[in-house]
Scaffold this motif. Structure first.
Motif, PDB file in Angstrom:
ATOM      1  N   VAL A   1       0.822  -1.204   0.000  1.00 39.02           N
ATOM      2  CA  VAL A   1       0.000   0.000   0.000  1.00 39.02           C
ATOM      3  C   VAL A   1       0.861   1.261   0.000  1.00 39.02           C
ATOM      4  O   VAL A   1       0.338   2.357   0.137  1.00 39.02           O
ATOM      5  CB  VAL A   1      -0.931   0.024   1.228  1.00 39.02           C
ATOM      6  CG1 VAL A   1      -1.966  -1.086   1.140  1.00 39.02           C
ATOM      7  CG2 VAL A   1      -0.131  -0.093   2.523  1.00 39.02           C
ATOM      8  N   ALA A   2       2.170   1.108  -0.167  1.00 42.74           N
ATOM      9  CA  ALA A   2       3.066   2.257  -0.134  1.00 42.74           C
ATOM     10  C   ALA A   2       3.224   2.845  -1.528  1.00 42.74           C
ATOM     11  O   ALA A   2       2.983   2.177  -2.540  1.00 42.74           O
ATOM     12  CB  ALA A   2       4.432   1.845   0.419  1.00 42.74           C
ATOM     13  N   ALA A   3       3.656   4.088  -1.567  1.00 40.12           N
ATOM     14  CA  ALA A   3       3.991   4.719  -2.843  1.00 40.12           C
ATOM     15  C   ALA A   3       5.232   4.041  -3.417  1.00 40.12           C
ATOM     16  O   ALA A   3       6.262   3.966  -2.738  1.00 40.12           O
ATOM     17  CB  ALA A   3       4.249   6.206  -2.640  1.00 40.12           C
ATOM     18  N   PRO A   4       5.172   3.521  -4.625  1.00 41.18           N
ATOM     19  CA  PRO A   4       6.299   2.747  -5.161  1.00 41.18           C
ATOM     20  C   PRO A   4       7.565   3.548  -5.364  1.00 41.18           C
ATOM     21  O   PRO A   4       8.654   2.973  -5.443  1.00 41.18           O
ATOM     22  CB  PRO A   4       5.755   2.220  -6.497  1.00 41.18           C
ATOM     23  CG  PRO A   4       4.660   3.154  -6.870  1.00 41.18           C
ATOM     24  CD  PRO A   4       4.065   3.625  -5.591  1.00 41.18           C
ATOM     25  N   ASP A   5       7.462   4.873  -5.448  1.00 40.01           N
ATOM     26  CA  ASP A   5       8.642   5.698  -5.675  1.00 40.01           C
ATOM     27  C   ASP A   5       9.237   6.247  -4.383  1.00 40.01           C
ATOM     28  O   ASP A   5      10.173   7.061  -4.426  1.00 40.01           O
ATOM     29  CB  ASP A   5       8.304   6.860  -6.610  1.00 40.01           C
ATOM     30  CG  ASP A   5       7.171   7.723  -6.060  1.00 40.01           C
ATOM     31  OD1 ASP A   5       6.465   7.260  -5.137  1.00 40.01           O
ATOM     32  OD2 ASP A   5       6.984   8.852  -6.556  1.00 40.01           O
ATOM     33  N   ALA A   6       8.739   5.804  -3.220  1.00 37.77           N
ATOM     34  CA  ALA A   6       9.299   6.246  -1.946  1.00 37.77           C
ATOM     35  C   ALA A   6      10.723   5.710  -1.803  1.00 37.77           C
ATOM     36  O   ALA A   6      11.017   4.588  -2.223  1.00 37.77           O
ATOM     37  CB  ALA A   6       8.429   5.767  -0.789  1.00 37.77           C
ATOM     38  N   PRO A   7      11.617   6.477  -1.198  1.00 41.06           N
ATOM     39  CA  PRO A   7      13.032   6.071  -1.168  1.00 41.06           C
ATOM     40  C   PRO A   7      13.287   4.745  -0.473  1.00 41.06           C
ATOM     41  O   PRO A   7      14.105   3.945  -0.940  1.00 41.06           O
ATOM     42  CB  PRO A   7      13.724   7.239  -0.443  1.00 41.06           C
ATOM     43  CG  PRO A   7      12.633   7.972   0.249  1.00 41.06           C
ATOM     44  CD  PRO A   7      11.409   7.788  -0.575  1.00 41.06           C
ATOM     45  N   LEU A   8      12.602   4.472   0.649  1.00 39.09           N
ATOM     46  CA  LEU A   8      12.835   3.225   1.352  1.00 39.09           C
ATOM     47  C   LEU A   8      11.940   2.096   0.852  1.00 39.09           C
ATOM     48  O   LEU A   8      12.252   0.927   1.049  1.00 39.09           O
ATOM     49  CB  LEU A   8      12.631   3.419   2.860  1.00 39.09           C
ATOM     50  CG  LEU A   8      13.625   4.364   3.535  1.00 39.09           C
ATOM     51  CD1 LEU A   8      13.394   4.393   5.037  1.00 39.09           C
ATOM     52  CD2 LEU A   8      15.062   3.960   3.229  1.00 39.09           C
ATOM     53  N   ALA A   9      10.834   2.422   0.225  1.00 34.63           N
ATOM     54  CA  ALA A   9       9.976   1.380  -0.339  1.00 34.63           C
ATOM     55  C   ALA A   9      10.646   0.690  -1.510  1.00 34.63           C
ATOM     56  O   ALA A   9      10.337  -0.461  -1.823  1.00 34.63           O
ATOM     57  CB  ALA A   9       8.638   1.980  -0.765  1.00 34.63           C
ATOM     58  N   ARG A  10      11.582   1.370  -2.192  1.00 34.02           N
ATOM     59  CA  ARG A  10      12.267   0.802  -3.346  1.00 34.02           C
ATOM     60  C   ARG A  10      13.413  -0.120  -2.962  1.00 34.02           C
ATOM     61  O   ARG A  10      13.990  -0.774  -3.831  1.00 34.02           O
ATOM     62  CB  ARG A  10      12.825   1.916  -4.235  1.00 34.02           C
ATOM     63  CG  ARG A  10      11.795   2.886  -4.771  1.00 34.02           C
ATOM     64  CD  ARG A  10      12.374   3.681  -5.936  1.00 34.02           C
ATOM     65  NE  ARG A  10      13.651   4.287  -5.582  1.00 34.02           N
ATOM     66  CZ  ARG A  10      13.790   5.537  -5.143  1.00 34.02           C
ATOM     67  NH1 ARG A  10      12.707   6.285  -4.969  1.00 34.02           N
ATOM     68  NH2 ARG A  10      14.978   6.029  -4.870  1.00 34.02           N
ATOM     69  N   ARG A  11      13.734  -0.197  -1.693  1.00 32.98           N
ATOM     70  CA  ARG A  11      14.880  -0.990  -1.290  1.00 32.98           C
ATOM     71  C   ARG A  11      14.614  -2.486  -1.465  1.00 32.98           C
ATOM     72  O   ARG A  11      13.469  -2.925  -1.537  1.00 32.98           O
ATOM     73  CB  ARG A  11      15.250  -0.693   0.167  1.00 32.98           C
ATOM     74  CG  ARG A  11      15.620   0.767   0.416  1.00 32.98           C
ATOM     75  CD  ARG A  11      17.073   1.071   0.079  1.00 32.98           C
ATOM     76  NE  ARG A  11      17.466   0.839  -1.274  1.00 32.98           N
ATOM     77  CZ  ARG A  11      17.290   1.693  -2.281  1.00 32.98           C
ATOM     78  NH1 ARG A  11      16.683   2.849  -2.077  1.00 32.98           N
ATOM     79  NH2 ARG A  11      17.706   1.398  -3.499  1.00 32.98           N
ATOM     80  N   ASN A  12      15.696  -3.247  -1.488  1.00 31.68           N
ATOM     81  CA  ASN A  12      15.607  -4.693  -1.668  1.00 31.68           C
ATOM     82  C   ASN A  12      14.774  -5.321  -0.551  1.00 31.68           C
ATOM     83  O   ASN A  12      14.952  -4.973   0.623  1.00 31.68           O
ATOM     84  CB  ASN A  12      17.017  -5.281  -1.672  1.00 31.68           C
ATOM     85  CG  ASN A  12      17.032  -6.753  -2.013  1.00 31.68           C
ATOM     86  OD1 ASN A  12      16.679  -7.589  -1.188  1.00 31.68           O
ATOM     87  ND2 ASN A  12      17.453  -7.081  -3.213  1.00 31.68           N
TER      88      ASN A  12
END
Length: 266
Positions: free
Chosen positions: A7-18
């Motif tokens: 449910v997070a924004a896909p372009d958030a800096p920590l959401a994109r992490r491995n």
């Protein structure tokens, strides 16, 4: 309805992490807090978790909807300690029959409730920002987990939303047949137990069929498997884990400096 989709924004800096990096950071941050029983360290940890939440692209309202079962756990801990706590030290606040509430009981309950939130919230945040397929791919590629385990866990994870749908179908089918507990609490409890048993039987049967189907498609083959989507472990992922270590150490250090640190094993 049970939902496991991110449910997070896909372009958030920590959401994109491995995904493996996020799981490792959550485990490091959570298990470090198990070293103390005081309420200060988990309170600081919760404040830090909420402070970095926008970096994961999650709104506070969305997190509250995902983490509402923790409130039930907190209520259960409070009731259990009020009724059965062995340490009744401190000033007595309420003494009614078998219920004896003191400041010591409330302090212990506060520490446990805060620890539950501080330990569970990182996991809630990780799964709210991670696609299950990406997590399975990362476990195989980066954590070197067996493909059988990772793919089986992914299949089980994907079946979780079906439990809510089946519960509704079983309840509606029984209501259509006239099976209703009404306002009788004992009958409601019996109906809940029978519905849960029917749901368990259905889940076991579906799991058995799924396991046979996966074996028939070669998911248990001994040959190495290829992956369709590469999961890269970058320097930013290492920094995420290091940041979790630093923040957890800061929470414990603050507790020690304030003189509230209570080691779990003393």
């Amino acid at each position: 309805m049970i939902s496991i989709e991110p449910v997070a924004a896909p372009d958030a800096p920590l959401a994109r992490r491995n995904p493996v990096a996020k799981v490792a950071a959550a485990l490091v941050f959570s298990f470090t807090l198990l070293a103390t029983l005081d309420p200060v360290a988990p309170a600081i940890a919760i404040a830090l978790e909420l402070a970095v939440l926008p970096l994961f692209g999650i709104r506070y309202r969305v997190l509250a909807r995902r983490a509402w079962p923790l409130l039930l756990s907190a209520a259960g801990i409070l009731v259990t300690l009020v009724l059965f706590a062995a340490d009744r030290s401190g000033r007595v606040l309420l003494d009614v029959g078998p219920v004896l509430v003191s400041t010591g009981v409330l302090l212990t309950a506060l520490g446990l409730v805060l620890r539950v939130f501080a330990v569970a919230l990182p996991g809630v945040i990780v799964f709210a920002t991670t696609d299950p397929t990406d997590l399975a791919d990362a476990l195989i590629q980066n954590a070197k987990a067996p493909a059988r385990f990772a793919i089986g866990a992914l299949a089980a994870f994907r079946l979780v939303p079906l439990l809510g749908q089946e519960w509704q179908m079983i309840s509606m089918a029984r209501r259509a047949r006239g099976v209703d507990a009404g306002r009788n609490p004992v009958a409601k409890l019996q109906l809940f137990a029978s519905t849960a048993f029917a749901l368990l039987v259905g889940a076991i049967r579906r799991g058995t069929r799924l396991a046979v189907a996966m074996d028939a498609r070669g998911f248990d083959a001994g040959t190495p498997r290829t992956v369709a989507r590469q999961q890269h472990f970058t320097r930013a992922d290492v920094l995420l884990i290091a940041g979790a270590v630093v923040l957890a150490a800061a929470a414990l250090t603050t507790s020690v400096l304030l003189g509230t640190f209570r080691p779990l094993i003393s």
